[in-house]
Design an enzyme around this catalytic site. Structure first.
Site, mmCIF file in Angstrom:
data_model
loop_
_atom_site.group_PDB
_atom_site.id
_atom_site.type_symbol
_atom_site.label_atom_id
_atom_site.label_comp_id
_atom_site.label_asym_id
_atom_site.label_seq_id
_atom_site.Cartn_x
_atom_site.Cartn_y
_atom_site.Cartn_z
ATOM 1 N N LYS A 185 0.869 -1.296 -0.023
ATOM 2 C CA LYS A 185 -0.040 0.026 -0.021
ATOM 3 C C LYS A 185 0.862 1.116 0.094
ATOM 4 C CE LYS A 185 -3.196 2.907 0.860
ATOM 5 N NZ LYS A 185 -4.244 3.524 -0.142
ATOM 6 N N LYS A 230 1.239 11.669 5.653
ATOM 7 C CA LYS A 230 1.597 10.648 6.514
ATOM 8 C C LYS A 230 2.054 9.343 5.706
ATOM 9 C CE LYS A 230 -1.778 7.985 7.191
ATOM 10 N NZ LYS A 230 -2.587 6.741 6.987
HETATM 11 P P1 NAD Z 1 -10.921 9.837 8.731
HETATM 12 O O1 NAD Z 1 -10.038 10.561 9.566
HETATM 13 O O2 NAD Z 1 -12.072 10.477 7.835
HETATM 14 O O3 NAD Z 1 -11.575 8.583 9.716
HETATM 15 C C1 NAD Z 1 -10.923 8.120 10.736
HETATM 16 C C2 NAD Z 1 -11.924 7.788 11.667
HETATM 17 O O4 NAD Z 1 -11.385 7.251 13.025
HETATM 18 C C3 NAD Z 1 -12.756 9.085 12.334
HETATM 19 O O5 NAD Z 1 -14.109 8.864 12.349
HETATM 20 C C4 NAD Z 1 -12.205 9.172 13.727
HETATM 21 O O6 NAD Z 1 -13.231 9.520 14.704
HETATM 22 C C5 NAD Z 1 -12.022 7.759 14.137
HETATM 23 N N1 NAD Z 1 -11.022 7.916 15.314
HETATM 24 C C6 NAD Z 1 -9.802 8.620 15.429
HETATM 25 N N2 NAD Z 1 -9.323 8.123 16.680
HETATM 26 C C7 NAD Z 1 -10.021 7.207 17.002
HETATM 27 C C8 NAD Z 1 -9.706 6.437 18.204
HETATM 28 N N3 NAD Z 1 -8.967 6.539 19.177
HETATM 29 N N4 NAD Z 1 -10.792 5.408 18.542
HETATM 30 C C9 NAD Z 1 -11.903 5.151 17.705
HETATM 31 N N5 NAD Z 1 -12.074 6.027 16.336
HETATM 32 C C10 NAD Z 1 -11.190 7.091 16.220
HETATM 33 O O7 NAD Z 1 -9.786 9.370 7.787
HETATM 34 P P2 NAD Z 1 -10.017 8.059 6.578
HETATM 35 O O8 NAD Z 1 -10.015 8.963 5.157
HETATM 36 O O9 NAD Z 1 -11.511 7.414 6.645
HETATM 37 O O10 NAD Z 1 -8.664 7.241 6.628
HETATM 38 C C11 NAD Z 1 -8.818 6.122 7.291
HETATM 39 C C12 NAD Z 1 -7.394 5.336 6.878
HETATM 40 O O11 NAD Z 1 -7.576 4.596 5.659
HETATM 41 C C13 NAD Z 1 -6.013 6.240 6.882
HETATM 42 O O12 NAD Z 1 -5.183 5.058 7.657
HETATM 43 C C14 NAD Z 1 -6.017 6.533 5.440
HETATM 44 O O13 NAD Z 1 -4.643 6.784 5.248
HETATM 45 C C15 NAD Z 1 -6.634 5.209 4.709
HETATM 46 N N6 NAD Z 1 -7.180 5.763 3.505
HETATM 47 C C16 NAD Z 1 -7.787 6.608 3.170
HETATM 48 C C17 NAD Z 1 -8.321 6.759 1.713
HETATM 49 C C18 NAD Z 1 -9.355 8.103 1.461
HETATM 50 O O14 NAD Z 1 -9.564 8.370 0.252
HETATM 51 N N7 NAD Z 1 -9.683 8.753 2.399
HETATM 52 C C19 NAD Z 1 -8.256 5.972 0.894
HETATM 53 C C20 NAD Z 1 -7.269 4.832 1.203
HETATM 54 C C21 NAD Z 1 -6.850 4.539 2.335
#
Ligand code: NAD
Length: 304
Positions: free
Chosen positions: A175, A244
Protein backbone atom coordinates in the site's frame (compact mmCIF):
# COMPACT_ATOMS: atom_id res chain seq x y z
CA UNK A 1 -30.36 -10.86 8.51
CA UNK A 2 -29.18 -13.29 5.79
CA UNK A 3 -28.37 -16.96 6.45
CA UNK A 4 -24.58 -16.41 6.47
CA UNK A 5 -24.77 -13.20 8.51
CA UNK A 6 -21.81 -12.67 10.83
CA UNK A 7 -21.21 -10.50 13.87
CA UNK A 8 -18.50 -8.05 12.90
CA UNK A 9 -16.76 -5.31 14.88
CA UNK A 10 -15.84 -2.05 13.13
CA UNK A 11 -13.75 0.74 14.69
CA UNK A 12 -13.26 4.05 12.86
CA UNK A 13 -16.29 5.22 10.89
CA UNK A 14 -14.76 8.17 9.00
CA UNK A 15 -14.50 8.99 5.29
CA UNK A 16 -13.53 5.38 4.44
CA UNK A 17 -14.79 3.40 7.45
CA UNK A 18 -18.29 4.92 7.30
CA UNK A 19 -19.15 3.69 3.80
CA UNK A 20 -17.37 0.35 4.35
CA UNK A 21 -19.44 -0.25 7.48
CA UNK A 22 -22.54 0.71 5.54
CA UNK A 23 -21.79 -1.91 2.89
CA UNK A 24 -21.30 -4.63 5.53
CA UNK A 25 -24.67 -3.71 7.03
CA UNK A 26 -26.27 -3.75 3.59
CA UNK A 27 -24.82 -7.26 3.05
CA UNK A 28 -26.83 -8.36 6.10
CA UNK A 29 -24.11 -8.57 8.76
CA UNK A 30 -24.58 -7.53 12.39
CA UNK A 31 -22.20 -4.64 13.08
CA UNK A 32 -20.81 -3.61 16.46
CA UNK A 33 -19.16 -0.21 16.08
CA UNK A 34 -17.03 2.31 17.93
CA UNK A 35 -15.61 5.75 17.05
CA UNK A 36 -14.49 8.69 19.21
CA UNK A 37 -16.69 10.99 17.10
CA UNK A 38 -20.34 10.65 18.21
CA UNK A 39 -21.61 11.97 14.86
CA UNK A 40 -19.94 9.06 13.02
CA UNK A 41 -21.40 6.58 15.50
CA UNK A 42 -24.88 8.11 15.13
CA UNK A 43 -24.68 7.80 11.34
CA UNK A 44 -23.84 4.07 11.57
CA UNK A 45 -26.42 3.44 14.31
CA UNK A 46 -29.12 5.04 12.16
CA UNK A 47 -28.33 2.38 9.53
CA UNK A 48 -28.69 -0.47 12.05
CA UNK A 49 -25.26 -0.82 13.70
CA UNK A 50 -24.95 -1.29 17.47
CA UNK A 51 -22.72 1.29 19.19
CA UNK A 52 -20.34 0.10 21.92
CA UNK A 53 -18.36 2.31 24.32
CA UNK A 54 -14.81 1.06 23.65
CA UNK A 55 -12.68 -1.12 21.38
CA UNK A 56 -12.48 -3.64 24.28
CA UNK A 57 -16.30 -3.91 24.34
CA UNK A 58 -16.30 -4.56 20.57
CA UNK A 59 -13.61 -7.26 20.84
CA UNK A 60 -15.53 -8.84 23.72
CA UNK A 61 -18.48 -9.53 21.44
CA UNK A 62 -17.25 -9.78 17.84
CA UNK A 63 -15.14 -12.69 16.49
CA UNK A 64 -13.93 -10.54 13.57
CA UNK A 65 -12.93 -6.89 14.04
CA UNK A 66 -12.01 -4.37 11.32
CA UNK A 67 -10.35 -1.03 12.02
CA UNK A 68 -10.12 2.00 9.68
CA UNK A 69 -8.18 4.63 11.60
CA UNK A 70 -6.16 7.74 10.67
CA UNK A 71 -2.62 7.13 11.93
CA UNK A 72 -0.30 4.34 13.12
CA UNK A 73 -0.36 5.83 16.64
CA UNK A 74 -4.17 5.63 16.81
CA UNK A 75 -4.14 2.07 15.48
CA UNK A 76 -1.68 1.02 18.18
CA UNK A 77 -3.73 2.74 20.88
CA UNK A 78 -7.00 1.15 19.72
CA UNK A 79 -5.44 -2.31 19.39
CA UNK A 80 -3.10 -2.46 22.37
CA UNK A 81 -3.82 0.53 24.64
CA UNK A 82 -6.00 0.75 27.76
CA UNK A 83 -9.57 -0.21 26.85
CA UNK A 84 -8.19 -1.53 23.56
CA UNK A 85 -9.08 -4.58 21.48
CA UNK A 86 -6.46 -6.65 23.33
CA UNK A 87 -8.76 -6.62 26.39
CA UNK A 88 -11.66 -8.33 24.55
CA UNK A 89 -12.21 -12.10 24.77
CA UNK A 90 -14.25 -12.94 21.63
CA UNK A 91 -12.05 -11.52 18.84
CA UNK A 92 -10.28 -14.24 16.77
CA UNK A 93 -9.44 -12.23 13.64
CA UNK A 94 -8.28 -8.60 13.53
CA UNK A 95 -7.94 -6.83 10.16
CA UNK A 96 -6.49 -3.33 9.74
CA UNK A 97 -7.94 -1.53 6.70
CA UNK A 98 -5.98 1.67 7.46
CA UNK A 99 -2.61 2.67 6.03
CA UNK A 100 -0.20 2.27 8.93
CA UNK A 101 3.04 0.79 7.62
CA UNK A 102 4.56 -2.63 8.21
CA UNK A 103 6.23 -1.83 11.53
CA UNK A 104 3.00 -1.02 13.36
CA UNK A 105 1.28 -4.03 11.77
CA UNK A 106 4.03 -6.23 13.20
CA UNK A 107 3.85 -4.55 16.64
CA UNK A 108 0.09 -5.07 16.78
CA UNK A 109 0.53 -8.71 15.69
CA UNK A 110 3.08 -9.23 18.48
CA UNK A 111 0.57 -7.84 20.99
CA UNK A 112 -2.53 -9.71 19.76
CA UNK A 113 -1.12 -13.08 18.64
CA UNK A 114 -0.45 -14.34 22.19
CA UNK A 115 -4.17 -13.85 22.84
CA UNK A 116 -5.03 -16.28 20.03
CA UNK A 117 -5.94 -13.53 17.53
CA UNK A 118 -4.97 -13.86 13.85
CA UNK A 119 -3.74 -10.48 12.60
CA UNK A 120 -4.25 -9.37 9.01
CA UNK A 121 -3.23 -6.13 7.39
CA UNK A 122 -5.74 -5.24 4.72
CA UNK A 123 -5.08 -1.69 3.48
CA UNK A 124 -7.35 -0.38 0.75
CA UNK A 125 -7.11 1.84 -2.31
CA UNK A 126 -9.82 3.54 -4.34
CA UNK A 127 -10.93 6.50 -2.23
CA UNK A 128 -14.31 7.37 -0.76
CA UNK A 129 -16.05 6.70 -4.09
CA UNK A 130 -14.57 3.17 -4.14
CA UNK A 131 -15.63 2.61 -0.52
CA UNK A 132 -19.19 3.69 -1.34
CA UNK A 133 -19.36 1.53 -4.47
CA UNK A 134 -17.69 -1.52 -2.88
CA UNK A 135 -14.95 -1.52 -5.51
CA UNK A 136 -11.88 -0.91 -3.33
CA UNK A 137 -8.62 -2.66 -4.13
CA UNK A 138 -7.68 -4.56 -0.94
CA UNK A 139 -4.17 -5.94 -0.39
CA UNK A 140 -4.16 -8.47 2.44
CA UNK A 141 -1.31 -10.16 4.23
CA UNK A 142 -1.14 -12.56 7.15
CA UNK A 143 -2.37 -16.09 7.84
CA UNK A 144 -4.16 -17.51 4.77
CA UNK A 145 -6.78 -19.39 6.82
CA UNK A 146 -7.73 -16.15 8.59
CA UNK A 147 -7.83 -14.42 5.20
CA UNK A 148 -10.25 -17.04 3.89
CA UNK A 149 -12.38 -16.62 7.00
CA UNK A 150 -12.92 -12.92 6.24
CA UNK A 151 -12.99 -13.11 2.44
CA UNK A 152 -16.81 -13.00 2.25
CA UNK A 153 -16.74 -9.82 4.34
CA UNK A 154 -14.01 -8.30 2.16
CA UNK A 155 -16.12 -9.06 -0.90
CA UNK A 156 -18.73 -6.64 0.43
CA UNK A 157 -16.21 -3.78 0.40
CA UNK A 158 -13.77 -4.55 -2.41
CA UNK A 159 -13.31 -6.15 -5.80
CA UNK A 160 -10.38 -8.37 -6.76
CA UNK A 161 -8.91 -8.60 -3.26
CA UNK A 162 -5.40 -10.06 -3.37
CA UNK A 163 -3.61 -12.07 -0.67
CA UNK A 164 -0.14 -10.56 -0.94
CA UNK A 165 1.68 -12.94 1.39
CA UNK A 166 1.67 -14.76 4.73
CA UNK A 167 3.92 -12.25 6.48
CA UNK A 168 2.15 -9.53 8.50
CA UNK A 169 3.07 -6.12 7.06
CA UNK A 170 3.47 -7.11 3.40
CA UNK A 171 0.07 -5.66 2.49
CA UNK A 172 1.01 -2.44 4.28
CA UNK A 173 4.29 -2.19 2.42
CA UNK A 174 2.52 -2.70 -0.91
CA UNK A 175 0.00 0.00 0.00
CA UNK A 176 2.89 2.39 0.77
CA UNK A 177 4.46 1.57 -2.61
CA UNK A 178 1.13 2.43 -4.26
CA UNK A 179 0.63 5.67 -2.37
CA UNK A 180 4.22 6.79 -2.86
CA UNK A 181 3.63 6.46 -6.61
CA UNK A 182 0.23 8.21 -6.37
CA UNK A 183 1.59 11.08 -4.23
CA UNK A 184 4.65 11.67 -6.42
CA UNK A 185 2.70 11.52 -9.68
CA UNK A 186 0.14 13.94 -8.24
CA UNK A 187 2.89 16.42 -7.26
CA UNK A 188 4.41 16.25 -10.75
CA UNK A 189 0.99 16.52 -12.43
CA UNK A 190 0.09 19.58 -10.38
CA UNK A 191 3.38 21.32 -11.19
CA UNK A 192 3.13 20.59 -14.92
CA UNK A 193 -0.52 21.68 -15.12
CA UNK A 194 0.30 25.02 -13.45
CA UNK A 195 3.13 25.50 -15.96
CA UNK A 196 0.73 24.89 -18.86
CA UNK A 197 -1.86 27.28 -17.42
CA UNK A 198 0.78 29.99 -16.95
CA UNK A 199 1.81 29.53 -20.60
CA UNK A 200 -1.77 30.32 -21.57
CA UNK A 201 -3.19 26.86 -22.27
CA UNK A 202 -6.85 26.34 -21.41
CA UNK A 203 -6.77 23.99 -18.38
CA UNK A 204 -9.86 22.07 -19.57
CA UNK A 205 -8.29 21.45 -22.98
CA UNK A 206 -4.96 20.57 -21.37
CA UNK A 207 -6.70 18.04 -19.15
CA UNK A 208 -8.71 16.54 -22.03
CA UNK A 209 -5.51 15.94 -24.01
CA UNK A 210 -3.31 14.65 -21.17
CA UNK A 211 -6.11 12.33 -19.98
CA UNK A 212 -5.86 10.48 -23.33
CA UNK A 213 -2.07 10.76 -23.70
CA UNK A 214 0.95 9.27 -21.98
CA UNK A 215 0.83 11.69 -19.03
CA UNK A 216 -2.48 10.25 -17.80
CA UNK A 217 -2.77 8.73 -14.34
CA UNK A 218 -5.16 8.48 -11.39
CA UNK A 219 -4.37 12.18 -10.87
CA UNK A 220 -5.61 13.19 -14.32
CA UNK A 221 -8.48 10.71 -14.37
CA UNK A 222 -9.86 11.31 -10.87
CA UNK A 223 -8.30 14.34 -9.14
CA UNK A 224 -8.40 16.73 -12.10
CA UNK A 225 -11.88 16.80 -13.62
CA UNK A 226 -14.04 17.78 -10.66
CA UNK A 227 -11.84 18.37 -7.64
CA UNK A 228 -9.37 20.68 -9.43
CA UNK A 229 -10.92 22.04 -12.65
CA UNK A 230 -14.23 22.69 -10.89
CA UNK A 231 -12.39 24.02 -7.82
CA UNK A 232 -14.21 21.62 -5.47
CA UNK A 233 -11.13 20.09 -3.81
CA UNK A 234 -13.34 17.31 -2.47
CA UNK A 235 -11.77 13.97 -3.46
CA UNK A 236 -12.15 12.85 0.18
CA UNK A 237 -8.56 12.09 1.24
CA UNK A 238 -6.92 14.62 3.52
CA UNK A 239 -3.52 15.98 2.50
CA UNK A 240 -2.17 15.19 5.97
CA UNK A 241 -3.01 11.49 5.44
CA UNK A 242 -1.22 11.40 2.07
CA UNK A 243 1.76 13.11 3.73
CA UNK A 244 1.65 10.48 6.47
CA UNK A 245 1.80 7.73 3.83
CA UNK A 246 4.74 9.36 2.01
CA UNK A 247 6.63 9.72 5.28
CA UNK A 248 5.92 6.09 6.27
CA UNK A 249 7.04 4.90 2.83
CA UNK A 250 10.27 6.91 2.91
CA UNK A 251 11.04 5.68 6.43
CA UNK A 252 10.77 2.10 5.10
CA UNK A 253 12.96 3.04 2.12
CA UNK A 254 15.55 4.51 4.48
CA UNK A 255 15.56 1.31 6.53
CA UNK A 256 15.95 -0.74 3.34
CA UNK A 257 18.64 1.56 1.90
CA UNK A 258 16.96 2.19 -1.47
CA UNK A 259 17.43 5.43 -3.44
CA UNK A 260 14.41 7.75 -3.39
CA UNK A 261 15.52 11.00 -5.05
CA UNK A 262 12.24 11.82 -6.81
CA UNK A 263 9.89 10.74 -4.04
CA UNK A 264 11.93 12.63 -1.43
CA UNK A 265 11.48 15.83 -3.45
CA UNK A 266 7.73 15.17 -3.62
CA UNK A 267 7.71 14.69 0.16
CA UNK A 268 9.17 18.17 0.58
CA UNK A 269 6.23 19.62 -1.34
CA UNK A 270 3.74 17.84 0.95
CA UNK A 271 5.75 19.00 4.00
CA UNK A 272 5.65 22.54 2.68
CA UNK A 273 1.89 22.45 2.09
CA UNK A 274 1.43 21.06 5.58
CA UNK A 275 3.56 23.85 7.08
CA UNK A 276 1.49 26.44 5.20
CA UNK A 277 -1.88 25.47 6.60
CA UNK A 278 -3.00 22.63 4.32
CA UNK A 279 -3.58 20.34 7.30
CA UNK A 280 -7.20 19.22 7.12
CA UNK A 281 -7.51 20.18 3.44
CA UNK A 282 -8.12 17.67 0.68
CA UNK A 283 -5.06 16.19 -1.06
CA UNK A 284 -6.20 17.82 -4.32
CA UNK A 285 -5.66 21.25 -2.69
CA UNK A 286 -1.88 20.64 -3.04
CA UNK A 287 -2.14 22.33 -6.43
CA UNK A 288 -3.28 25.61 -4.83
CA UNK A 289 0.16 26.10 -3.29
CA UNK A 290 1.78 25.63 -6.71
CA UNK A 291 -0.78 27.96 -8.27
CA UNK A 292 0.13 30.66 -5.75
CA UNK A 293 3.84 30.23 -6.42
CA UNK A 294 3.36 30.04 -10.19
CA UNK A 295 0.78 32.78 -10.56
CA UNK A 296 -1.72 30.77 -12.64
CA UNK A 297 -4.87 28.81 -11.83
CA UNK A 298 -5.80 25.37 -13.20
CA UNK A 299 -9.49 26.11 -13.37
CA UNK A 300 -12.21 25.31 -15.90
CA UNK A 301 -13.43 28.88 -15.29
CA UNK A 302 -10.18 30.79 -15.77
CA UNK A 303 -9.79 34.07 -13.95
CA UNK A 304 -6.17 34.85 -14.72
P1 NAD B 1 -10.93 9.82 8.70
O1 NAD B 1 -10.15 10.74 9.55
O2 NAD B 1 -12.04 10.36 7.85
O3 NAD B 1 -11.56 8.65 9.60
C1 NAD B 1 -10.93 8.12 10.75
C2 NAD B 1 -11.98 7.84 11.80
O4 NAD B 1 -11.32 7.31 12.96
C3 NAD B 1 -12.73 9.11 12.27
O5 NAD B 1 -14.13 8.89 12.23
C4 NAD B 1 -12.22 9.32 13.69
O6 NAD B 1 -13.18 9.91 14.56
C5 NAD B 1 -11.91 7.89 14.11
N1 NAD B 1 -10.97 7.81 15.22
C6 NAD B 1 -9.87 8.56 15.45
N2 NAD B 1 -9.27 8.19 16.60
C7 NAD B 1 -10.02 7.16 17.10
C8 NAD B 1 -9.90 6.35 18.26
N3 NAD B 1 -8.90 6.50 19.14
N4 NAD B 1 -10.85 5.41 18.49
C9 NAD B 1 -11.88 5.22 17.61
N5 NAD B 1 -12.03 5.97 16.49
C10 NAD B 1 -11.10 6.92 16.23
O7 NAD B 1 -9.85 9.07 7.77
P2 NAD B 1 -10.14 8.21 6.44
O8 NAD B 1 -9.95 9.09 5.25
O9 NAD B 1 -11.39 7.42 6.62
O10 NAD B 1 -8.87 7.24 6.46
C11 NAD B 1 -8.79 6.12 7.34
C12 NAD B 1 -7.55 5.31 6.96
O11 NAD B 1 -7.70 4.82 5.63
C13 NAD B 1 -6.25 6.13 6.99
O12 NAD B 1 -5.21 5.32 7.46
C14 NAD B 1 -6.04 6.51 5.54
O13 NAD B 1 -4.67 6.74 5.25
C15 NAD B 1 -6.60 5.28 4.83
N6 NAD B 1 -7.12 5.53 3.48
C16 NAD B 1 -7.89 6.63 3.19
C17 NAD B 1 -8.37 6.80 1.89
C18 NAD B 1 -9.22 8.01 1.51
O14 NAD B 1 -9.37 8.26 0.29
N7 NAD B 1 -9.79 8.75 2.44
C19 NAD B 1 -8.09 5.85 0.90
C20 NAD B 1 -7.34 4.73 1.24
C21 NAD B 1 -6.86 4.58 2.53
Amino acid sequence: MTANALTVGFIGLGAMGGPMAERLLAAGHRLLVHDVDPAMVARAAALGATALPSPAAVADAAPVVFVSLPTPEVVKQVALGAGGLVEGSAMRVYADLSTTGARVAQEVAAGLSPKGVAVLDAPVSGGVAGAQAGTLSIMVSGDRVAFERVSDLLQAIGKGTIHVGEQVGQGQTLKLVNNLIAATVWAATAEAMVMGAKAGLDPAVMHAVVARSSGRSFSTEVFMPEAVLERRFDFGFRLELMRKDVRLALAEAEALGTTMLTCTTAKQLYDHAHAHGAEGQDVTALIRLLETWGGAEVSAQRRD
